[in-house]
Motif scaffolding. Structure first.
Motif, short mmCIF file in Angstrom:
data_model
loop_
_atom_site.label_atom_id
_atom_site.label_comp_id
_atom_site.label_asym_id
_atom_site.label_seq_id
_atom_site.Cartn_x
_atom_site.Cartn_y
_atom_site.Cartn_z
N PRO A 1 0.82 -1.20 0.00
CA PRO A 1 0.00 0.00 0.00
C PRO A 1 0.85 1.25 0.00
CG PRO A 1 -0.68 -1.54 1.72
CD PRO A 1 0.63 -2.01 1.19
N ALA A 2 0.29 2.34 -0.49
CA ALA A 2 0.98 3.62 -0.50
C ALA A 2 1.39 3.98 0.92
CB ALA A 2 0.10 4.71 -1.08
N GLY A 3 2.63 4.40 1.10
CA GLY A 3 3.09 4.80 2.42
C GLY A 3 3.74 3.68 3.21
N ALA A 4 3.58 2.42 2.77
CA ALA A 4 4.22 1.31 3.47
C ALA A 4 5.62 1.14 2.92
CB ALA A 4 3.42 0.02 3.28
N THR A 5 6.61 0.99 3.80
CA THR A 5 7.98 0.83 3.36
C THR A 5 8.25 -0.63 3.04
OG1 THR A 5 8.82 0.42 5.59
CG2 THR A 5 8.66 2.72 4.87
N ALA A 6 9.35 -0.86 2.34
CA ALA A 6 9.69 -2.23 1.94
C ALA A 6 9.84 -3.13 3.15
CB ALA A 6 10.96 -2.22 1.11
N GLY A 7 10.37 -2.56 4.26
CA GLY A 7 10.59 -3.38 5.45
C GLY A 7 9.32 -3.97 6.01
N THR A 8 8.17 -3.33 5.78
CA THR A 8 6.93 -3.85 6.36
C THR A 8 6.44 -5.10 5.66
OG1 THR A 8 5.51 -2.50 4.94
CG2 THR A 8 6.25 -1.50 7.00
N THR A 9 6.99 -5.44 4.52
CA THR A 9 6.50 -6.62 3.80
C THR A 9 7.39 -7.83 4.02
OG1 THR A 9 7.75 -6.12 1.78
CG2 THR A 9 5.57 -5.13 2.01
N THR A 10 8.45 -7.70 4.80
CA THR A 10 9.37 -8.82 4.96
C THR A 10 9.23 -9.49 6.31
OG1 THR A 10 11.08 -7.23 5.59
CG2 THR A 10 11.03 -7.90 3.28
N THR A 11 9.96 -9.03 7.31
CA THR A 11 9.99 -9.71 8.60
C THR A 11 8.96 -9.14 9.57
OG1 THR A 11 12.35 -10.19 8.34
CG2 THR A 11 11.43 -10.34 10.57
N PHE A 12 8.13 -10.02 10.10
CA PHE A 12 7.19 -9.63 11.15
C PHE A 12 6.80 -10.88 11.91
CE2 PHE A 12 4.58 -10.89 7.57
CZ PHE A 12 3.47 -11.53 8.13
N ASN A 13 6.24 -10.69 13.11
CA ASN A 13 5.80 -11.85 13.89
C ASN A 13 4.41 -11.59 14.46
OD1 ASN A 13 6.20 -10.13 16.05
ND2 ASN A 13 7.91 -11.29 16.95
N ASP A 14 3.92 -12.51 15.27
CA ASP A 14 2.57 -12.39 15.82
C ASP A 14 2.41 -11.14 16.67
OD1 ASP A 14 1.78 -14.75 14.61
OD2 ASP A 14 2.10 -15.98 16.40
N ALA A 15 3.47 -10.78 17.39
CA ALA A 15 3.39 -9.59 18.24
C ALA A 15 3.20 -8.33 17.40
CB ALA A 15 4.65 -9.47 19.09
N ASP A 16 3.85 -8.26 16.24
CA ASP A 16 3.68 -7.10 15.36
C ASP A 16 2.24 -7.01 14.86
OD1 ASP A 16 6.49 -6.40 15.35
OD2 ASP A 16 6.81 -8.06 13.96
N VAL A 17 1.68 -8.14 14.48
CA VAL A 17 0.30 -8.18 13.99
C VAL A 17 -0.67 -7.78 15.11
CG1 VAL A 17 -1.54 -9.65 13.06
CG2 VAL A 17 0.82 -9.92 12.24
N THR A 18 -0.48 -8.34 16.29
CA THR A 18 -1.34 -8.01 17.42
C THR A 18 -1.26 -6.53 17.76
OG1 THR A 18 -1.15 -10.23 18.34
CG2 THR A 18 -1.81 -8.49 19.86
N PHE A 19 -0.04 -5.99 17.75
CA PHE A 19 0.16 -4.57 18.03
C PHE A 19 -0.65 -3.70 17.06
CE2 PHE A 19 2.75 -0.81 16.75
CZ PHE A 19 2.58 -0.04 17.89
N ALA A 20 -0.52 -3.97 15.78
CA ALA A 20 -1.23 -3.16 14.79
C ALA A 20 -2.75 -3.35 14.89
CB ALA A 20 -0.75 -3.50 13.38
#
Length: 214
Positions: free
Chosen positions: A46-65
């Motif tokens: 999506p517009a405004g999302a950086t490349a880093g947001t599409t690579t590494t993430f975990n359950d805590a990141d998803v829960t946070f958002a």
């Protein structure tokens, strides 16, 4: 004016902080994910999302958002009320800043969730929303009754209620943000969490000062 007892308020917040720590720490225990490999192809960013947001993430990141989006939406709703109900110019200016900053962060986090292939909370889900996947309410969220009391207030009464409620609301956001810093994997999400801690703690200090002068 809605003036909850300070001692019970601290007790509630302390209890909620422990709850969130347990819940989100558990969520952070899962492995890291790559949205591209998990879904078989790289997702549209999506517009405004950086490349880093599409690579590494975990359950805590998803829960946070997923938790912080509705939490921020309530802060925006509270701050919109200030446009026509607040009397103090400092309160109005603070409310506008909170509204603008948190709406921008909502847009950022919903962009991340789309990039990660995870559902974003729908608007209008109500207040007192539980943490994703649990029955535990998000810390700092106001009830529908509290929101109605705030909407019914005007002038100095509104200013006092808004500041008192927003302090509690910010404290809840800081609790969730600190768990993301401790357990998240995505660099962008952790950076946002740190900004939430820094900026909202400064706003709490400012709001306490405003309350003392009303």
């Amino acid at each position: 004016m809605l003036t909850p007892s300070a001692v019970p308020r601290r007790a509630v917040l302390a209890g909620l902080a422990v709850t969130v720590a347990v819940v989100l720490a558990g969520c952070g225990g899962g492995g890291k994910y790559s949205s591209a490999t998990e879904q078989g192809a790289a997702p549209t960013v999506p517009a405004g999302a950086t490349a880093g947001t599409t690579t590494t993430f975990n359950d805590a990141d998803v829960t946070f958002a997923q938790a912080m989006v509705p939490h921020h939406r309530q802060a925006v709703e509270m701050s919109v009320l200030a446009e026509t109900r607040a009397d103090n110019t400092d309160v109005k200016a603070l409310a506008k800043r909170i509204r603008d900053n948190q709406q921008a962060e909502i847009d950022t986090m919903t962009g991340w969730l789309a990039a990660w292939g995870r559902p974003a909370p729908m608007p209008g889900a109500g207040h007192g929303t539980a943490l994703p996947g649990t029955d535990h309410p998000m810390p700092g969220m106001l009830s529908d009754a509290d929101m109605q009391k705030l909407a019914d207030a005007r002038g100095t009464e509104f200013d006092q209620q808004y500041l008192t409620m927003m302090i509690t609301h910010h404290q809840g956001a800081i609790t969730m943000a600190r768990q993301e810093i401790a357990t998240g994997a995505n660099a962008d999400a952790k950076a946002l969490a740190q900004r939430i801690v820094t900026e909202q703690q400064a706003e709490i200090t400012a709001m306490r000062d405003m309350l003392s002068r009303l």
